[in-house]
Design a protein around this motif. Structure first.
Motif, PDB file in Angstrom:
ATOM      1  N   ALA A  77       0.846  -1.199   0.000  1.00 36.41           N
ATOM      2  CA  ALA A  77       0.000   0.000   0.000  1.00 36.41           C
ATOM      3  C   ALA A  77       0.885   1.255   0.000  1.00 36.41           C
ATOM      4  O   ALA A  77       0.608   2.223  -0.720  1.00 36.41           O
ATOM      5  CB  ALA A  77      -0.905  -0.006   1.224  1.00 36.41           C
ATOM      6  N   GLN A  78       1.951   1.181   0.794  1.00 39.20           N
ATOM      7  CA  GLN A  78       2.875   2.320   0.850  1.00 39.20           C
ATOM      8  C   GLN A  78       3.613   2.490  -0.494  1.00 39.20           C
ATOM      9  O   GLN A  78       3.865   3.619  -0.924  1.00 39.20           O
ATOM     10  CB  GLN A  78       3.889   2.074   1.963  1.00 39.20           C
ATOM     11  N   ALA A  79       3.908   1.358  -1.138  1.00 35.14           N
ATOM     12  CA  ALA A  79       4.590   1.404  -2.446  1.00 35.14           C
ATOM     13  C   ALA A  79       3.722   2.125  -3.469  1.00 35.14           C
ATOM     14  O   ALA A  79       4.209   2.970  -4.227  1.00 35.14           O
ATOM     15  CB  ALA A  79       4.915  -0.012  -2.922  1.00 35.14           C
ATOM     16  N   VAL A  80       2.408   1.800  -3.468  1.00 34.73           N
ATOM     17  CA  VAL A  80       1.474   2.459  -4.394  1.00 34.73           C
ATOM     18  C   VAL A  80       1.402   3.956  -4.079  1.00 34.73           C
ATOM     19  O   VAL A  80       1.455   4.807  -4.978  1.00 34.73           O
ATOM     20  CB  VAL A  80       0.068   1.820  -4.320  1.00 34.73           C
ATOM     21  N   TYR A  81       1.344   4.271  -2.782  1.00 32.77           N
ATOM     22  CA  TYR A  81       1.260   5.677  -2.357  1.00 32.77           C
ATOM     23  C   TYR A  81       2.513   6.444  -2.775  1.00 32.77           C
ATOM     24  O   TYR A  81       2.421   7.529  -3.355  1.00 32.77           O
ATOM     25  CB  TYR A  81       1.072   5.725  -0.830  1.00 32.77           C
ATOM     26  N   TYR A  82       3.691   5.861  -2.521  1.00 32.67           N
ATOM     27  CA  TYR A  82       4.952   6.528  -2.887  1.00 32.67           C
ATOM     28  C   TYR A  82       5.065   6.690  -4.397  1.00 32.67           C
ATOM     29  O   TYR A  82       5.526   7.720  -4.891  1.00 32.67           O
ATOM     30  CB  TYR A  82       6.158   5.723  -2.368  1.00 32.67           C
ATOM     31  N   PHE A  83       4.631   5.618  -5.108  1.00 35.95           N
ATOM     32  CA  PHE A  83       4.693   5.682  -6.576  1.00 35.95           C
ATOM     33  C   PHE A  83       3.833   6.828  -7.100  1.00 35.95           C
ATOM     34  O   PHE A  83       4.296   7.653  -7.903  1.00 35.95           O
ATOM     35  CB  PHE A  83       4.235   4.352  -7.196  1.00 35.95           C
ATOM     36  N   LEU A  84       2.583   6.881  -6.612  1.00 37.11           N
ATOM     37  CA  LEU A  84       1.663   7.925  -7.090  1.00 37.11           C
ATOM     38  C   LEU A  84       2.157   9.317  -6.699  1.00 37.11           C
ATOM     39  O   LEU A  84       2.159  10.237  -7.525  1.00 37.11           O
ATOM     40  CB  LEU A  84       0.256   7.686  -6.528  1.00 37.11           C
ATOM     41  N   LEU A  85       2.595   9.439  -5.431  1.00 31.32           N
ATOM     42  CA  LEU A  85       3.048  10.743  -4.939  1.00 31.32           C
ATOM     43  C   LEU A  85       4.240  11.257  -5.756  1.00 31.32           C
ATOM     44  O   LEU A  85       4.217  12.388  -6.284  1.00 31.32           O
ATOM     45  CB  LEU A  85       3.440  10.620  -3.468  1.00 31.32           C
ATOM     46  N   THR A  86       5.257  10.401  -5.886  1.00 29.51           N
ATOM     47  CA  THR A  86       6.473  10.824  -6.614  1.00 29.51           C
ATOM     48  C   THR A  86       6.181  11.067  -8.088  1.00 29.51           C
ATOM     49  O   THR A  86       6.652  12.043  -8.673  1.00 29.51           O
ATOM     50  CB  THR A  86       7.582   9.751  -6.465  1.00 29.51           C
ATOM     51  N   SER A  87       5.389  10.156  -8.680  1.00 28.83           N
ATOM     52  CA  SER A  87       5.096  10.283 -10.116  1.00 28.83           C
ATOM     53  C   SER A  87       4.345  11.572 -10.414  1.00 28.83           C
ATOM     54  O   SER A  87       4.707  12.306 -11.343  1.00 28.83           O
ATOM     55  CB  SER A  87       4.261   9.105 -10.609  1.00 28.83           C
ATOM     56  N   VAL A  88       3.285  11.830  -9.615  1.00 28.24           N
ATOM     57  CA  VAL A  88       2.455  13.013  -9.883  1.00 28.24           C
ATOM     58  C   VAL A  88       3.271  14.303  -9.733  1.00 28.24           C
ATOM     59  O   VAL A  88       3.220  15.189 -10.600  1.00 28.24           O
ATOM     60  CB  VAL A  88       1.203  13.025  -8.962  1.00 28.24           C
ATOM     61  N   VAL A  89       4.061  14.359  -8.652  1.00 31.91           N
ATOM     62  CA  VAL A  89       4.884  15.565  -8.450  1.00 31.91           C
ATOM     63  C   VAL A  89       5.918  15.690  -9.576  1.00 31.91           C
ATOM     64  O   VAL A  89       6.128  16.782 -10.137  1.00 31.91           O
ATOM     65  CB  VAL A  89       5.579  15.520  -7.058  1.00 31.91           C
ATOM     66  N   SER A  90       6.541  14.557  -9.942  1.00 30.40           N
ATOM     67  CA  SER A  90       7.541  14.587 -11.020  1.00 30.40           C
ATOM     68  C   SER A  90       6.894  14.969 -12.355  1.00 30.40           C
ATOM     69  O   SER A  90       7.499  15.689 -13.159  1.00 30.40           O
ATOM     70  CB  SER A  90       8.231  13.225 -11.158  1.00 30.40           C
ATOM     71  N   PHE A  91       5.668  14.461 -12.596  1.00 33.30           N
ATOM     72  CA  PHE A  91       4.926  14.835 -13.815  1.00 33.30           C
ATOM     73  C   PHE A  91       4.801  16.357 -13.888  1.00 33.30           C
ATOM     74  O   PHE A  91       5.053  16.967 -14.916  1.00 33.30           O
ATOM     75  CB  PHE A  91       3.508  14.242 -13.798  1.00 33.30           C
ATOM     76  N   MET A  92       4.398  16.936 -12.747  1.00 35.80           N
ATOM     77  CA  MET A  92       4.136  18.383 -12.731  1.00 35.80           C
ATOM     78  C   MET A  92       5.418  19.195 -12.904  1.00 35.80           C
ATOM     79  O   MET A  92       5.387  20.294 -13.432  1.00 35.80           O
ATOM     80  CB  MET A  92       3.439  18.772 -11.414  1.00 35.80           C
ATOM     81  N   ILE A  93       6.542  18.617 -12.463  1.00 35.17           N
ATOM     82  CA  ILE A  93       7.808  19.359 -12.584  1.00 35.17           C
ATOM     83  C   ILE A  93       8.464  19.103 -13.942  1.00 35.17           C
ATOM     84  O   ILE A  93       8.786  20.033 -14.680  1.00 35.17           O
ATOM     85  CB  ILE A  93       8.791  18.969 -11.447  1.00 35.17           C
ATOM     86  N   TYR A  94       8.661  17.810 -14.275  1.00 32.10           N
ATOM     87  CA  TYR A  94       9.509  17.485 -15.411  1.00 32.10           C
ATOM     88  C   TYR A  94       8.839  17.684 -16.771  1.00 32.10           C
ATOM     89  O   TYR A  94       9.513  18.055 -17.739  1.00 32.10           O
ATOM     90  CB  TYR A  94      10.046  16.047 -15.296  1.00 32.10           C
ATOM     91  N   ILE A  95       7.532  17.408 -16.874  1.00 33.22           N
ATOM     92  CA  ILE A  95       6.888  17.558 -18.193  1.00 33.22           C
ATOM     93  C   ILE A  95       6.952  19.012 -18.682  1.00 33.22           C
ATOM     94  O   ILE A  95       7.486  19.267 -19.765  1.00 33.22           O
ATOM     95  CB  ILE A  95       5.456  16.976 -18.205  1.00 33.22           C
ATOM     96  N   PRO A  96       6.470  19.978 -17.882  1.00 36.12           N
ATOM     97  CA  PRO A  96       6.581  21.363 -18.393  1.00 36.12           C
ATOM     98  C   PRO A  96       8.026  21.811 -18.576  1.00 36.12           C
ATOM     99  O   PRO A  96       8.354  22.477 -19.549  1.00 36.12           O
ATOM    100  CB  PRO A  96       5.895  22.206 -17.310  1.00 36.12           C
TER     101      PRO A  96
END
Lengths: 176, 64
Positions: free
Chosen positions: A123-142
């Motif tokens: 459960a923590q793995a899913v949470y960390y994955f989503l948290l890191t991915s979403v934040v990274s999406f918002m930073i790295y894509i733009p």
């Protein structure tokens, strides 16, 4: 009458073309070896910069060298024009989209890395994955879209100037 | 050495460099550089240009 002391200026195009073909193949081979080395080192010793700096220098250095030379010679403008006249989507759009795709790939990679390295339960793995991915999406894509867009714009501008300079004789002729 | 004959043949057919480039399958810069004599085209490219402009190799590329 041929001067026997004067060297023949004609070069064997077949030999030069074949040599260039081999050099091109060697370049691709070096890139493949570098990527394999990067993946192997990441799998065996983890993501540490000191282990992979040489591979990164080779990969980035050759790309930057090509970009600098092709823009300085005006080749980049010709490549863009040729691409745009034979493809539906312009190269500028593709360059920005590649930035977005690379950003998305990087975000997913960082998400997986975070989940695998720091989570104690699934459960923590899913949470960390989503948290890191979403934040990274918002930073790295733009960021990567903008970085690619500016790099494209700068390279095109420099290359256009080089072409203009090379073709300026012709423009002067047409003005007359 | 400038290739004036190619430029004349192109303008006779009312083609811009860009249109000729598109028909031949090269970039506009390549056509510009051939007309300026700054790029030496391959035989295949010469033939493609000749066919597009309805000229022979002699008419466009043979230096007198």
């Amino acid at each position: 009458m041929n001067n026997p002391f004067k060297k023949n200026r004609i070069k064997d195009e077949r030999i030069i073309n074949l040599q260039n073909k081999i050099y091109r193949e060697i370049y691709h081979l070096v890139l493949v070896i570098c990527v394999f080395s990067l993946v192997f080192k990441y799998a065996t010793s983890g993501a540490e910069f000191k282990n992979v700096w040489l591979e990164l220098v080779i990969l980035l250095g050759t790309s930057i060298y090509y970009l600098v030379r092709s823009t300085g010679m005006g080749l980049f403008s010709a490549e863009v024009d040729f691409h745009d006249q034979t493809n539906k989507r312009p190269m500028s759009l593709k360059t920005i989209l590649i930035g977005a795709l690379f950003g998305a790939g990087l975000a997913i990679f960082l998400g997986i890395h975070s989940a695998v390295s720091y989570a104690d339960s699934s459960a923590q793995a899913v949470y960390y994955f989503l948290l890191t991915s979403v934040v990274s999406f918002m930073i790295y894509i733009p960021f990567l879209m903008l970085a690619n867009g500016f790099a494209y714009w700068g390279a095109k501008k420099r290359s256009d100037r080089a072409v203009e300079k090379e073709l300026e004789d012709e423009e002067q002729d047409e003005e007359r | 050495m400038k290739n004036i004959r190619m430029k004349v043949a192109r303008t006779e057919m009312d083609l811009s460099q860009e249109e000729l480039a598109k028909r031949v399958g090269v970039s506009r810069q390549t056509i510009g550089l051939i007309e300026l004599g700054k790029y030496n085209p391959s035989l295949n490219l010469c033939i493609a240009i000749c066919k597009t402009l309805s000229k022979t190799l002699d008419e466009l590329f043979w230096e007198e």
